[in-house]
Design a protein around this motif. Structure first.
Motif, mmCIF file in Angstrom:
data_model
loop_
_atom_site.group_PDB
_atom_site.id
_atom_site.type_symbol
_atom_site.label_atom_id
_atom_site.label_comp_id
_atom_site.label_asym_id
_atom_site.label_seq_id
_atom_site.Cartn_x
_atom_site.Cartn_y
_atom_site.Cartn_z
ATOM 1 N N ASP A 3 1.027 -0.738 -4.928
ATOM 2 C CA ASP A 3 2.153 -0.813 -5.857
ATOM 3 C C ASP A 3 2.277 -2.244 -6.372
ATOM 4 O O ASP A 3 1.872 -3.191 -5.701
ATOM 5 C CB ASP A 3 3.455 -0.396 -5.169
ATOM 6 C CG ASP A 3 3.503 1.093 -4.843
ATOM 7 O OD1 ASP A 3 2.825 1.878 -5.541
ATOM 8 O OD2 ASP A 3 4.228 1.463 -3.898
ATOM 9 N N THR A 24 -2.753 3.860 -3.367
ATOM 10 C CA THR A 24 -2.906 2.724 -4.273
ATOM 11 C C THR A 24 -2.009 1.574 -3.841
ATOM 12 O O THR A 24 -1.156 1.733 -2.972
ATOM 13 C CB THR A 24 -2.520 3.122 -5.716
ATOM 14 O OG1 THR A 24 -1.157 3.558 -5.723
ATOM 15 C CG2 THR A 24 -3.418 4.234 -6.247
ATOM 16 N N TYR A 80 0.836 -1.203 0.000
ATOM 17 C CA TYR A 80 0.000 0.000 0.000
ATOM 18 C C TYR A 80 0.873 1.256 0.000
ATOM 19 O O TYR A 80 1.679 1.473 0.889
ATOM 20 C CB TYR A 80 -0.934 0.008 1.216
ATOM 21 C CG TYR A 80 -1.866 1.183 1.215
ATOM 22 C CD1 TYR A 80 -2.908 1.257 0.294
ATOM 23 C CD2 TYR A 80 -1.712 2.228 2.114
ATOM 24 C CE1 TYR A 80 -3.760 2.340 0.275
ATOM 25 C CE2 TYR A 80 -2.567 3.308 2.105
ATOM 26 C CZ TYR A 80 -3.584 3.365 1.181
ATOM 27 O OH TYR A 80 -4.437 4.441 1.160
ATOM 28 N N ASN A 81 0.700 2.079 -1.030
ATOM 29 C CA ASN A 81 1.428 3.338 -1.163
ATOM 30 C C ASN A 81 0.601 4.424 -0.476
ATOM 31 O O ASN A 81 -0.438 4.847 -0.994
ATOM 32 C CB ASN A 81 1.639 3.658 -2.642
ATOM 33 C CG ASN A 81 2.475 4.893 -2.860
ATOM 34 O OD1 ASN A 81 2.402 5.855 -2.100
ATOM 35 N ND2 ASN A 81 3.262 4.871 -3.918
#
Length: 155
Positions: free
Chosen positions: A132, A130, A124-125
């Protein structure tokens, strides 16, 4: 006749001394291996040596950043919902360590030899909100960095 017998003994003794000396030279030229870190996903395991390690001194910030930027690392596939298990040798654990992924600390500092992480959270970015497709998981101690590339498997 006895002269030939003694010459043979001398040759064997000289060969044995030469072999021992060569063995000592060869061993002294070897670098001491670094401790290992292991990442396991399901039944797949990747073991890695340190990107950088010096047991006699603490890494400074510049050295740490350089080690974290190393991209020549082994990779392992991770499916959504998988647990990531990270293990270190007791030598690393004694000094304490933690996990970094996506340039974010992902575990608390520990002196245990093993920790388990949620794979989905590692991809999780937080900046983009979003998931990755890949991320580099790094084990960080005061003396070294061990890294493995995690690749999201959508199959």
């Amino acid at each position: 006749m006895t002269d030939a017998f003694f010459q043979g003994k001398r040759r064997r003794a000289a060969a044995a001394v030469g072999a021992v000396a060569f063995g000592l030279v060869a061993l002294s030229a070897c670098d001491k291996p670094t401790p290992l870190a292991t990442v396991t996903v399901g039944t797949t395991t990747v073991t890695t040596e340190a990107a950088c390690f010096d047991e006699s001194k603490t890494l400074d910030e510049a050295a740490l950043q350089k080690c974290l930027a190393d991209k020549s690392v082994k990779s392992i596939k991770v499916k959504q919902g998988d647990k990531i298990r990270v293990g270190v040798e007791p030598k690393i654990a004694d000094e304490s360590w933690f996990v970094v992924a996506g340039n974010q600390p992902r575990s608390n500092q520990t002196k245990q030899t093993y920790t388990s992480l949620n794979g989905d959270q590692l991809f999780y970015n937080q900046q983009m909100g979003t998931l990755d497709k890949s991320t580099v998981l790094s084990v960080v101690s005061k003396n070294g960095v061990w890294s493995v590339k995690l690749e999201l498997d959508k199959d």
